[in-house]
Design a protein around this motif. Sequence first.
Motif, PDB file in Angstrom:
ATOM      1  N   THR A   8       0.599  -1.912   2.624  1.00 39.00           N
ATOM      2  CA  THR A   8       1.269   0.544   2.660  1.00 39.00           C
ATOM      3  C   THR A   8       2.486  -0.431   3.442  1.00 39.00           C
ATOM      4  O   THR A   8       2.285  -1.613   4.288  1.00 39.00           O
ATOM      5  CB  THR A   8       0.120   0.836   2.833  1.00 39.00           C
ATOM      6  N   ALA A   9       2.536   0.917   3.717  1.00 36.48           N
ATOM      7  CA  ALA A   9       3.609   0.987   4.693  1.00 36.48           C
ATOM      8  C   ALA A   9       3.055   1.282   6.422  1.00 36.48           C
ATOM      9  O   ALA A   9       3.667   1.340   7.566  1.00 36.48           O
ATOM     10  CB  ALA A   9       4.731   2.222   4.749  1.00 36.48           C
ATOM     11  N   GLN A  36       6.000  -0.317   8.528  1.00 33.79           N
ATOM     12  CA  GLN A  36       7.585   0.367   8.372  1.00 33.79           C
ATOM     13  C   GLN A  36       8.560   0.052   9.186  1.00 33.79           C
ATOM     14  O   GLN A  36       9.391   0.200   8.781  1.00 33.79           O
ATOM     15  CB  GLN A  36       6.632   1.990   8.439  1.00 33.79           C
ATOM     16  N   LEU A 174       7.836  -1.069  -0.135  1.00 32.57           N
ATOM     17  CA  LEU A 174       6.757  -0.108  -0.045  1.00 32.57           C
ATOM     18  C   LEU A 174       8.147   1.411   0.933  1.00 32.57           C
ATOM     19  O   LEU A 174       7.483   2.192   1.394  1.00 32.57           O
ATOM     20  CB  LEU A 174       5.914  -0.466   1.571  1.00 32.57           C
ATOM     21  N   ASP A 176       9.768   3.916  -0.033  1.00 31.46           N
ATOM     22  CA  ASP A 176       9.689   4.177  -1.398  1.00 31.46           C
ATOM     23  C   ASP A 176       8.403   5.166  -0.375  1.00 31.46           C
ATOM     24  O   ASP A 176       8.535   6.462  -0.859  1.00 31.46           O
ATOM     25  CB  ASP A 176       9.904   4.501  -2.061  1.00 31.46           C
ATOM     26  N   GLN A 177       7.470   4.769  -0.236  1.00 36.11           N
ATOM     27  CA  GLN A 177       6.667   5.523   0.554  1.00 36.11           C
ATOM     28  C   GLN A 177       6.821   6.399   1.779  1.00 36.11           C
ATOM     29  O   GLN A 177       5.261   6.953   2.170  1.00 36.11           O
ATOM     30  CB  GLN A 177       5.392   4.528   0.534  1.00 36.11           C
TER      31      GLN A 177
END
Length: 683
Positions: A8-9, A36, A174, A176-177
Motif C-alpha cells: 500500500t502507499a 508514498q 498506488l 490513486d490511494q
Amino acid sequence: MKAGAPLTADSPVSALRGVGPALAERLERMGLHRVQDLLFHLPSRYQDRRHIHPMADLRPGMEAAVEGEILDVEHLRGRREQWLVRLADGSGQMQLRLFHLHGAMRGQWRRGRRLWCFGELRTGFHGLEMVHPEWAMADTADFQAPQHLTPFYPSTEGITQLHWRRWIAQALPLADQLPDYLQGLLPPLMPSMGDGLRFLHQGEGGTPAPAHPARQRLALEELLAHHLAVRSAGAAECGAAAPKLQGPGALWRHFLQQLPFAPTRAQERVIGEIRRDLGRSRPMRRLLQGDVGSGKTLVAAAATLTALEAGYQAAFMAPTEILAEQLRDRFAQWFSPLGIGVGHLAGRNRSGERRGILRDLEEGRLAVVTGTQALFQEGVAFARLGLVIIDEQHRFGVEQRRQLQEKGSMPHLLVMTATPIPRTLAMTIHADLELSVIDELPPGRTPVETVVMPDSRRAELVERMRDLVGAGRQIYWVCPLIEESEILQLRAAEESFAELSAALPNARVGLVHGRLKGAEKAAAMAAFQSGSMQVLVATTVIEVGVDVPNASLMVIEHAERLGLAQLHQLRGRVGRGAAKSTCILLYHPPLAGKARERLRVMRSSQDGFVIARKDMELRGPGEFLGTRQTGLAQMRVADLLRDEALLAGIPDLAERLLARDPAAVEGLLHRWLGGRLGYGQVA
Ligand code: ADP
Ligand code: MG
C-alpha cells in the motif's frame, strides 16, 4: 511483490521488490520512508528515448536511441577485456564498445540479431561509437521500445537510475490511494493527485510543460505546504505574549524636534502601523520593505523610542559589522541629544568593553544596543527586551528568529529589507509576517544617469572628474570587490587613490577601507561630509549609510563583479541633492552574459522593485532569498518565479483548508517537506 501483506502507499519502502536492508537504509537517509514518499521523489530531468534515430543522422555528443542489426561481435582479450560490436540500420553503421558482458547475456550478442540501444555518441577509432549503452534485444516478443520519457531522479551513492525507475514503477499504481487533502478546494478541472504524479514520473507526451495542469496541481500543493510550514512556525511563536509597548509618544515628538527634516507620509504611515502592533500583547511580526534610501532607519528609531518610552530595551541587528557600526553611529548621533546611550556588540569588541555592555544590558542600565549576530549569542541577556529590529530580512530565516526569541520573554520583531520581494511571494514565504511598505523616497532626490563604460576609457573619465571638482562637486570612487582577498582589495584601492591624487592636484582625495581604525575612517568620512574633501576613494564600505547630497558622481570600478543589489545600494548614494547626478559603471572587458545583463538592468532602471525582480531571475529564487531559506531553495515541482501566478491564491487556500480540515496540515507537510524541514520547529 514480496511475500506478505499487499503493498500500500503506507508500506515501508522495504516492502518494494528490489529494496533490501542496505538500500532501505539509504532511502531512509534521504528522508524516504514509505512507498508514498517515493511517489513524491520526482524526476529532475527526462530523456526522450522514444524516437529511433537513423544512424546516418548521428553526430558526436548526441544522446540517442538507435536500432539496428548486429554485423559482427569481436571479443578483445587485452589488459582490459572488451567487446566491439558493429551495428547497421540501412542508413549507416556504428560501433558499440562494452567492457563487461555477463555470461548469460553474452549468448544473445550474435550476428544477425536486432538490437535497441541508447547512449551518448563519441568519435571512436572506427567512426561513431557508444560506450556501454543501455540496450535490449529488439527481436524478442516482449521487447517494447520506450513509450514514455525516461525520468532521471535525484539520487545518492549506491542507488542507480534503474533502481529508481523499477521502484517507482511499483509505487505508481498506488498513486490513486493517496489522500487528496485539497479535494473540493480546487477548481473542478484540476487533475487528480494520481494523474499529476503519473504525468510527472512518466513525462507523457513530452517534457512536462510548466503550465500543464497536472504539474500545476502538484506545484500548488507544494507551495501550500511551504506556506503552511512557515505559518505554523510563526503560530508557535505567537502563542506567547509580548509586553504592550504603549506611551504618549512624547519621546518621539521630542526627537522629531531636533531632526533636520520631517518624516515622509510613507514613513508616518508605517510608523503608525508599527506603533499599533507594539501596543498589543500579541508579538509584532512585521516586515518593512523600502527601497535604498527610503529612510527605514528613521522608522526603526521611531519603534525604538516607543519601546524605550514604555520602559523596555531594544536591540537592532545588522548582517555585517560595517552595517552594524553605521547603525550604531546613526543612532548615537540621533539619540545623544535625548540623553539616550547606545551600546554596541560586534565581534571586534574588546572583552572589557564587551563585559561592561553585557552587564548594563542584563541589569537594564542600557536601553539600546546595536550589533551583529553577536547580539544573540549565548551569554547575552536582557533585563527587559521589548523589541528586536533586524536589517536585511532576507538573510534571516525563521529558524534564526526562533533562536532570538529564546532570549527570555517574547519581544516584538521588526525586520527591514531594501530588497522588495513581490508581494505575493512575500505573503507565501513570510506567511508569518505582516508587510509594511515605504513607497516614497524623501524629497529632493534626483534621477541618476547611469553610464556603462569599459575601463579603457578611464583616462577620459579622470579628465571629466577634474571639471566636476572645479565646479565644486564631490565624487565617490568605489573600488572593486575582490572576494578572495581583503588585502588585494586594499591594494587596488590604494592604487586608484595614488592615481587620482596625482591626476587631480587641485582636489583633496581621501581613502577609506575596512582596515582603517574607526577614528581614521570617521575623520575621512567627516571631511567628505563637510565638503573639505572632494574625492572619496572607498572599498565597498560606503555601501550604506553615507549621505552627502553634494556628491553628484559615483564611479564603480569592476562593476561587473558586483551583484545587482549591491550596485543598486551603491548608486543610491548619489542623486540626493539638487544637482544632476551620474553613476559610471566601469567594467573590464570582455563581459560575460550575466554580468552584461546586470549592467544593462542598472542602466535601464532605478526602481528597486524592478531590479530585485531581475536579480531573482538571474540568480534563481533560492540564491536570491538567501541560503538560509533552505526549504524554498529545494522545491521539487514549484518554481517561485514561474509559478508566481499560483502564489496569489495560496493564503486563501490555506485559510479554507485550515477551516475545513486542520488535521490535513500534518499530512501535507510530511508529503512535501518530509524529513528536511527548513523552517525550524514545525510539528
Ligand atoms: P534606508 O531605507 O536605505 O535604510 P536610510 O534610513 O539610511 O535609508 O535613509 C537614507 C537617508 O535619507 C538618510 O540620510 C536619512 O537621514 C535620510 N532621510 C530619511 N528620512 C528622511 C526624510 N523624511 N526626509 C529627508 N531625509 C530623510
Ligand atoms: Mg538601511
